[in-house]
Scaffold this motif. Sequence first.
Motif, PDB file in Angstrom:
ATOM      1  N   SER A 207       0.849  -1.186   0.000  1.00 42.93           N
ATOM      2  CA  SER A 207       0.000   0.000   0.000  1.00 42.93           C
ATOM      3  C   SER A 207       0.889   1.242   0.000  1.00 42.93           C
ATOM      4  N   PRO A 208       0.803   2.091  -1.025  1.00 45.77           N
ATOM      5  CA  PRO A 208       1.683   3.272  -1.099  1.00 45.77           C
ATOM      6  C   PRO A 208       1.302   4.372  -0.116  1.00 45.77           C
ATOM      7  N   SER A 209       0.111   4.294   0.467  1.00 47.24           N
ATOM      8  CA  SER A 209      -0.328   5.349   1.380  1.00 47.24           C
ATOM      9  C   SER A 209       0.438   5.281   2.694  1.00 47.24           C
ATOM     10  N   GLY A 210       0.554   6.424   3.353  1.00 43.87           N
ATOM     11  CA  GLY A 210       1.212   6.492   4.660  1.00 43.87           C
ATOM     12  C   GLY A 210       2.680   6.197   4.606  1.00 43.87           C
ATOM     13  N   GLY A 211       3.335   6.550   3.509  1.00 47.06           N
ATOM     14  CA  GLY A 211       4.763   6.287   3.378  1.00 47.06           C
ATOM     15  C   GLY A 211       5.093   4.940   2.790  1.00 47.06           C
ATOM     16  N   GLY A 212       4.076   4.111   2.559  1.00 45.95           N
ATOM     17  CA  GLY A 212       4.275   2.790   1.943  1.00 45.95           C
ATOM     18  C   GLY A 212       4.457   1.682   2.969  1.00 45.95           C
ATOM     19  N   THR A 213       3.566   0.703   2.930  1.00 44.60           N
ATOM     20  CA  THR A 213       3.639  -0.416   3.872  1.00 44.60           C
ATOM     21  C   THR A 213       3.284  -1.715   3.166  1.00 44.60           C
ATOM     22  N   TRP A 214       3.870  -2.812   3.657  1.00 44.35           N
ATOM     23  CA  TRP A 214       3.527  -4.163   3.204  1.00 44.35           C
ATOM     24  C   TRP A 214       2.641  -4.807   4.264  1.00 44.35           C
ATOM     25  N   ASN A 215       1.515  -5.318   3.824  1.00 48.59           N
ATOM     26  CA  ASN A 215       0.566  -5.963   4.734  1.00 48.59           C
ATOM     27  C   ASN A 215       0.101  -7.307   4.186  1.00 48.59           C
TER      28      ASN A 215
END
Length: 217
Positions: A209-217
């Motif tokens: 997910s690119p939102s919020g600085g980018g995270t892998w979930n």
Amino acid sequence: MKNRKTRLQLGFSLTELITVCAVILLITAIAVPNINRTLDDIKLRHTAQELTGLYQEARMRAARDNDYYEVMATPAGSPPEIVWLDLNGNGLQEDAEPSIELPQYMTLSNTGVPAGLTFAKLGFPPITTETSIMYNQNDASSPGIAWNSRGLPCQRTALNSGCETMVTTGGAQAAVGWLQYVQLRRGNTTFYAAVSVTPAGRIKVWFYSPSGGGTWN
């Protein structure tokens, strides 16, 4: 009544028709990209799940046949990209072997992926195609993930060895864990997914997910 009937028979004015068409075009321009993004997301998730299924099949077959099997892929960027379970160890994709064909615009590539799936996140140092040292049953070098007769990820790092669950990395022994990225490229936008395999054989799908600085979930 006559005047009212005349006004009703006139219908819409040209200005009103133009306004309605402009509103429709505006709504379409906003909705179509969102629909395309949703469809791309569905395709990416489906492909990641198919890859997971192929890993599971390799694991079950290796345990059932008391052997080791490798999952291989055609070169990234050379469509159609195919991932298959190499049952006879010859490094070639054959019709009788379980396989999946990636949709258009999709690739199995670990190049240019967002950071984040590290040891701290995964709990193990992952092996990728680029770092894999693997020899198949025909003693040919064929980087990729393999599963041994206990259903665990393994690497055959030398011609005189079996498919081992421990490899030497940076001078230290580490358990074999795997990570494969899936990318869907559409125009200037790229969607990312990943499939990880822990040393214990647990398979997990990750989405970026690119939102919020980018995270892998």
